[in-house]
Scaffold this motif. Structure first.
Motif, short mmCIF file in Angstrom:
data_model
loop_
_atom_site.label_atom_id
_atom_site.label_comp_id
_atom_site.label_asym_id
_atom_site.label_seq_id
_atom_site.Cartn_x
_atom_site.Cartn_y
_atom_site.Cartn_z
N LYS A 5 12.42 -3.14 6.92
CA LYS A 5 11.66 -2.70 5.75
C LYS A 5 10.47 -3.63 5.49
O LYS A 5 9.39 -3.18 5.15
CB LYS A 5 12.57 -2.63 4.54
CG LYS A 5 11.95 -1.92 3.37
CD LYS A 5 13.04 -1.41 2.44
CE LYS A 5 12.43 -0.66 1.30
NZ LYS A 5 12.61 0.74 1.34
N GLU A 6 10.71 -4.91 5.67
CA GLU A 6 9.63 -5.89 5.48
C GLU A 6 8.51 -5.65 6.51
O GLU A 6 7.33 -5.69 6.17
CB GLU A 6 10.18 -7.31 5.63
CG GLU A 6 9.15 -8.38 5.35
CD GLU A 6 9.72 -9.77 5.43
OE1 GLU A 6 8.96 -10.66 5.86
OE2 GLU A 6 10.89 -9.97 5.08
N ALA A 7 8.88 -5.39 7.74
CA ALA A 7 7.88 -5.13 8.79
C ALA A 7 7.08 -3.87 8.47
O ALA A 7 5.86 -3.82 8.68
CB ALA A 7 8.57 -5.01 10.14
N GLN A 8 7.76 -2.84 7.97
CA GLN A 8 7.08 -1.59 7.61
C GLN A 8 6.09 -1.84 6.46
O GLN A 8 4.98 -1.32 6.47
CB GLN A 8 8.09 -0.53 7.19
CG GLN A 8 8.89 0.02 8.34
CD GLN A 8 10.02 0.95 7.88
OE1 GLN A 8 10.50 0.86 6.75
NE2 GLN A 8 10.44 1.83 8.78
N MET A 9 6.52 -2.63 5.48
CA MET A 9 5.66 -2.93 4.33
C MET A 9 4.43 -3.72 4.79
O MET A 9 3.31 -3.44 4.36
CB MET A 9 6.44 -3.72 3.28
CG MET A 9 5.64 -3.96 2.04
SD MET A 9 5.20 -2.41 1.27
CE MET A 9 5.37 -2.83 -0.42
N ARG A 10 4.63 -4.68 5.66
CA ARG A 10 3.50 -5.46 6.19
C ARG A 10 2.53 -4.55 6.94
O ARG A 10 1.31 -4.68 6.80
CB ARG A 10 3.98 -6.56 7.12
CG ARG A 10 4.55 -7.75 6.41
CD ARG A 10 4.98 -8.81 7.43
NE ARG A 10 5.63 -9.91 6.80
CZ ARG A 10 5.02 -11.02 6.41
NH1 ARG A 10 3.73 -11.15 6.61
NH2 ARG A 10 5.69 -11.99 5.83
N ALA A 11 3.06 -3.65 7.74
CA ALA A 11 2.22 -2.73 8.50
C ALA A 11 1.42 -1.83 7.56
O ALA A 11 0.22 -1.60 7.79
CB ALA A 11 3.07 -1.90 9.45
N THR A 12 2.06 -1.34 6.52
CA THR A 12 1.38 -0.49 5.53
C THR A 12 0.26 -1.26 4.83
O THR A 12 -0.86 -0.76 4.68
CB THR A 12 2.39 0.05 4.49
OG1 THR A 12 3.39 0.80 5.16
CG2 THR A 12 1.71 0.91 3.46
N MET A 13 0.56 -2.48 4.41
CA MET A 13 -0.45 -3.30 3.73
C MET A 13 -1.62 -3.58 4.67
O MET A 13 -2.78 -3.47 4.27
CB MET A 13 0.17 -4.62 3.25
CG MET A 13 1.10 -4.44 2.08
SD MET A 13 1.69 -6.00 1.37
CE MET A 13 2.70 -6.64 2.69
N LEU A 17 -5.55 -2.55 4.19
CA LEU A 17 -6.61 -3.56 4.22
C LEU A 17 -7.69 -3.18 5.22
O LEU A 17 -8.88 -3.32 4.94
CB LEU A 17 -6.02 -4.93 4.58
CG LEU A 17 -5.22 -5.63 3.48
CD1 LEU A 17 -4.41 -6.77 4.07
CD2 LEU A 17 -6.14 -6.13 2.38
N ILE A 18 -7.29 -2.66 6.36
CA ILE A 18 -8.24 -2.26 7.40
C ILE A 18 -9.01 -1.02 6.97
O ILE A 18 -10.24 -0.98 7.05
CB ILE A 18 -7.51 -2.01 8.74
CG1 ILE A 18 -6.97 -3.33 9.29
CG2 ILE A 18 -8.45 -1.35 9.75
CD1 ILE A 18 -6.01 -3.17 10.45
N GLU A 19 -8.29 0.01 6.52
CA GLU A 19 -8.92 1.29 6.14
C GLU A 19 -9.98 1.12 5.07
O GLU A 19 -11.00 1.80 5.09
CB GLU A 19 -7.86 2.27 5.63
CG GLU A 19 -6.97 2.86 6.69
CD GLU A 19 -5.83 3.69 6.10
OE1 GLU A 19 -5.73 3.80 4.86
OE2 GLU A 19 -5.05 4.22 6.90
N THR A 20 -9.73 0.25 4.11
CA THR A 20 -10.65 0.08 2.99
C THR A 20 -11.77 -0.92 3.27
O THR A 20 -12.69 -1.05 2.47
CB THR A 20 -9.89 -0.39 1.74
OG1 THR A 20 -9.29 -1.66 2.03
CG2 THR A 20 -8.84 0.62 1.32
N GLY A 21 -11.67 -1.62 4.39
CA GLY A 21 -12.66 -2.64 4.70
C GLY A 21 -12.38 -3.97 4.02
O GLY A 21 -13.14 -4.93 4.18
#
Length: 97
Positions: A5-13, A17-21
């Protein structure tokens, strides 16, 4: 929180961060703050000392990176770490993550 779950949350964050620049803006802020703090110059001097000590013929780039990395991390001013952490927290709150 389990590791999956922690890995999934990190990936989502990270994706947000990338998508928004924001990731690139944070990188640029970090570069700017490190230059202002003299971090780059101090690290460059340390690298020269290592090369001088070991000899330019006997050190590889990988060796230099291995020796510099702990020093580089330790030299990042706490104020810079706090500023970046605050910016990341604010971003995550705004994204409701």
């Amino acid at each position: 929180m389990d590791k999956t779950k922690e890995a999934q949350m990190r990936a989502t964050m990270n994706q947000k961060l990338i998508e928004t620049g924001e990731k690139e803006r944070l990188r640029e802020l970090l570069r700017q703050r490190l230059v202002e703090a003299g971090w780059k110059d101090e690290l460059k001097m340390h690298a020269k000392e290592i090369v001088k000590e070991k000899g330019v013929e006997r050190i590889t780039v990988d060796d230099l990176v291995t020796e510099l990395t702990p020093k580089a991390r330790a030299l990042v001013p706490d104020s810079v770490k706090r500023e970046l952490l605050q910016r990341i927290k604010k971003f995550l709150e705004e994204q409701q993550l």
